[in-house]
Design a protein around this motif. Sequence first.
Motif, short mmCIF file in Angstrom:
data_model
loop_
_atom_site.label_atom_id
_atom_site.label_comp_id
_atom_site.label_asym_id
_atom_site.label_seq_id
_atom_site.Cartn_x
_atom_site.Cartn_y
_atom_site.Cartn_z
N ALA A 1 17.13 -14.82 -28.87
CA ALA A 1 15.85 -15.01 -29.57
C ALA A 1 14.69 -14.51 -28.72
CB ALA A 1 15.65 -16.49 -29.91
N VAL A 2 14.75 -14.78 -27.42
CA VAL A 2 13.70 -14.32 -26.52
C VAL A 2 13.68 -12.79 -26.48
CG1 VAL A 2 12.93 -14.27 -24.12
CG2 VAL A 2 13.74 -16.42 -25.12
N ALA A 3 14.84 -12.19 -26.42
CA ALA A 3 14.90 -10.72 -26.39
C ALA A 3 14.27 -10.12 -27.64
CB ALA A 3 16.35 -10.26 -26.25
N GLY A 4 14.53 -10.73 -28.80
CA GLY A 4 13.93 -10.25 -30.03
C GLY A 4 12.42 -10.39 -30.02
N MET A 5 11.92 -11.47 -29.46
CA MET A 5 10.48 -11.67 -29.39
C MET A 5 9.84 -10.68 -28.44
SD MET A 5 10.18 -15.83 -29.59
CE MET A 5 8.41 -15.80 -29.93
N ARG A 6 10.53 -10.36 -27.36
CA ARG A 6 9.97 -9.38 -26.41
C ARG A 6 9.92 -7.98 -27.02
NH1 ARG A 6 12.84 -11.61 -20.79
NH2 ARG A 6 11.45 -13.43 -20.59
N ASP A 7 10.89 -7.68 -27.86
CA ASP A 7 10.85 -6.38 -28.55
C ASP A 7 9.60 -6.28 -29.41
OD1 ASP A 7 13.22 -5.59 -27.40
OD2 ASP A 7 14.45 -6.10 -29.14
N ARG A 8 9.30 -7.35 -30.14
CA ARG A 8 8.08 -7.32 -30.97
C ARG A 8 6.83 -7.30 -30.10
NH1 ARG A 8 5.21 -8.08 -35.47
NH2 ARG A 8 3.41 -9.49 -35.37
N GLU B 1 5.37 -4.10 -29.04
CA GLU B 1 4.74 -3.25 -30.06
C GLU B 1 3.37 -3.78 -30.49
OE1 GLU B 1 5.98 -0.39 -31.06
OE2 GLU B 1 7.60 -0.70 -29.63
N LEU B 2 2.97 -4.94 -29.98
CA LEU B 2 1.70 -5.53 -30.40
C LEU B 2 0.52 -4.78 -29.80
CD1 LEU B 2 2.53 -9.35 -30.18
CD2 LEU B 2 2.59 -7.85 -32.19
N THR B 3 -0.61 -4.86 -30.45
CA THR B 3 -1.80 -4.09 -30.04
C THR B 3 -2.49 -4.75 -28.86
OG1 THR B 3 -2.98 -5.26 -31.81
CG2 THR B 3 -2.24 -3.02 -32.26
N LYS B 4 -1.85 -4.64 -27.72
CA LYS B 4 -2.37 -5.19 -26.47
C LYS B 4 -1.56 -4.59 -25.33
CE LYS B 4 0.72 -9.15 -26.35
NZ LYS B 4 1.47 -8.61 -25.20
N PRO B 5 -2.10 -4.56 -24.14
CA PRO B 5 -1.29 -4.16 -22.99
C PRO B 5 -0.19 -5.19 -22.73
CG PRO B 5 -3.64 -4.03 -22.48
CD PRO B 5 -3.51 -4.76 -23.78
N LEU B 6 0.96 -4.72 -22.27
CA LEU B 6 2.07 -5.61 -21.96
C LEU B 6 1.64 -6.67 -20.95
CD1 LEU B 6 5.14 -3.21 -21.70
CD2 LEU B 6 4.79 -5.03 -23.39
N GLY B 7 1.96 -7.91 -21.24
CA GLY B 7 1.65 -8.99 -20.31
C GLY B 7 0.22 -9.45 -20.29
N SER B 8 -0.63 -8.87 -21.14
CA SER B 8 -2.06 -9.16 -21.05
C SER B 8 -2.43 -10.56 -21.53
CB SER B 8 -2.85 -8.11 -21.85
OG SER B 8 -2.46 -8.12 -23.20
N LEU B 9 -1.56 -11.20 -22.30
CA LEU B 9 -1.84 -12.57 -22.73
C LEU B 9 -1.23 -13.61 -21.79
CD1 LEU B 9 -1.56 -12.40 -26.63
CD2 LEU B 9 -3.62 -12.67 -25.23
N MET C 1 -0.65 -10.86 -34.78
CA MET C 1 -1.23 -9.60 -34.32
C MET C 1 -0.56 -8.41 -34.99
SD MET C 1 -1.78 -10.08 -30.20
CE MET C 1 -2.34 -8.39 -30.04
N ALA C 2 -1.32 -7.37 -35.21
CA ALA C 2 -0.76 -6.12 -35.73
C ALA C 2 0.01 -5.40 -34.63
CB ALA C 2 -1.88 -5.23 -36.25
N THR C 3 1.02 -4.64 -35.04
CA THR C 3 1.66 -3.73 -34.11
C THR C 3 0.84 -2.44 -34.04
OG1 THR C 3 3.03 -2.68 -35.80
CG2 THR C 3 3.93 -4.67 -34.74
N PHE C 4 1.15 -1.60 -33.06
CA PHE C 4 0.46 -0.32 -32.97
C PHE C 4 0.67 0.50 -34.24
CE2 PHE C 4 0.72 -1.34 -28.41
CZ PHE C 4 -0.58 -1.06 -28.02
N ALA C 5 1.89 0.43 -34.78
CA ALA C 5 2.17 1.18 -36.00
C ALA C 5 1.36 0.63 -37.17
CB ALA C 5 3.66 1.13 -36.30
N VAL D 1 -2.63 2.78 -34.36
CA VAL D 1 -3.16 3.04 -33.01
C VAL D 1 -2.02 3.52 -32.15
CG1 VAL D 1 -4.20 1.99 -30.97
CG2 VAL D 1 -4.90 1.25 -33.27
N SER D 2 -2.27 4.54 -31.37
CA SER D 2 -1.26 5.06 -30.47
C SER D 2 -1.11 4.13 -29.27
CB SER D 2 -1.61 6.47 -30.00
OG SER D 2 -0.70 6.88 -29.00
N ASN D 3 0.13 3.84 -28.90
CA ASN D 3 0.33 3.04 -27.69
C ASN D 3 0.78 3.92 -26.53
OD1 ASN D 3 2.87 3.66 -28.64
ND2 ASN D 3 3.77 1.61 -28.28
N LYS D 4 0.53 5.19 -26.65
CA LYS D 4 0.89 6.13 -25.57
C LYS D 4 -0.37 6.53 -24.82
CE LYS D 4 5.12 6.24 -27.14
NZ LYS D 4 6.20 5.55 -26.42
N ASP D 5 -0.21 6.75 -23.52
CA ASP D 5 -1.35 7.23 -22.72
C ASP D 5 -1.69 8.66 -23.10
OD1 ASP D 5 -1.54 4.84 -21.36
OD2 ASP D 5 -0.18 5.50 -19.74
#
Length: 338
Positions: free
Chosen positions: A24-31, A34-42, A326-330, A334-338
């Motif tokens: 379950a944790v792995a599935g949540m990390r996958d989502r 993709e969320l519109t934020k930097p990884l770990g920012s919350l 939260m929305a995903t980048f898709a 919004v692009s989540n690529k640098d």
Amino acid sequence: MTTGLPFDDIRDLFTRLPPLDGEAVAGMRDRDAELTKPLGSLGRLETLAEWLGAVQGTPRPTLNRPLVAVFAANHGVVAQGVSSFPQSVTQGMVSNFAAGGAAVNQICATYGLGLKVFELALDYPTNDITEDAAMDEAACAATMAFGMEAIAGGTDLLCLGEMGIGNTTIAAAIYHALYGGSAADWVGRGTGVDDAGLARKISAVERAVALHKGSSSDPLELLRRLGGRDIAAMAGAILAARMQRVPVILDGYVVCAAAAVLHAAALGILDHCIAGHRSAEGQHGEVLRRLGKEPLLDLGMRLGEGSGAALAAGIVKAALACHTGMATFADAGVSNKD
């Protein structure tokens, strides 16, 4: 092999604790990736959401029916002059909860939390632990079973609280028996006793632990000798929540005494629990260290009645809302690529 004693069924549950769900944790990390934020920012909000999923056993955890359960009991040790208030205040506060006049009522209303108050034979205090065991085994086991029913109506988050004149003395005795040191290390002022009252409280804890010396080798035996009905019921509620995959938020000094008994009984038994706050009462911070729990809040509170756990529930609700809402980048284009 069982002996047929009342604690046998409880000890059996200690061997059948459901594990937290790593998938379950792995599935949540996958989502989350993709969320519109930097990884770990919350920060810890992200791990709180994952904790909910791990306990509930799903990558889509819910918080539709959060409950604050307050257990009220009276304690014979009050006869030793350990409180600045009479036992009648316990019943008065229960009535105040019912009328919506307590602090926890306001917090629950603010954060959309249910509230149930469980009265535990208020007219019949447990025995004075400086003179006798608080309960016999049958009574303690029955009280734990009563506490297990706290989640019977269905809840997806349990916040624990308590009310009972004299119960900080009971909690201090449990900590002293479990963790050693001196009684003074664990005793706080509770309802605000003066220096003479504090000395009586320390003396009561010293005498109680000396009388029941040796019981700490068996946590359930320690619970029935030094605990009260509130602490026994909360231990039952924590255990039932683990068996039914319900996340738990612990409140302060007294609630954690119930958790400490279970922690001494079985490895990993509190993995479904978080600490809502660090209480200003006694050595609650040291208790949390021993339980391996980092509190969400540290507001100098020592009220009890589930107030700190209820406040923390607001943060947990926000953590899950961020993950699910939260929305995903898709989604956002919004692009989540640098």
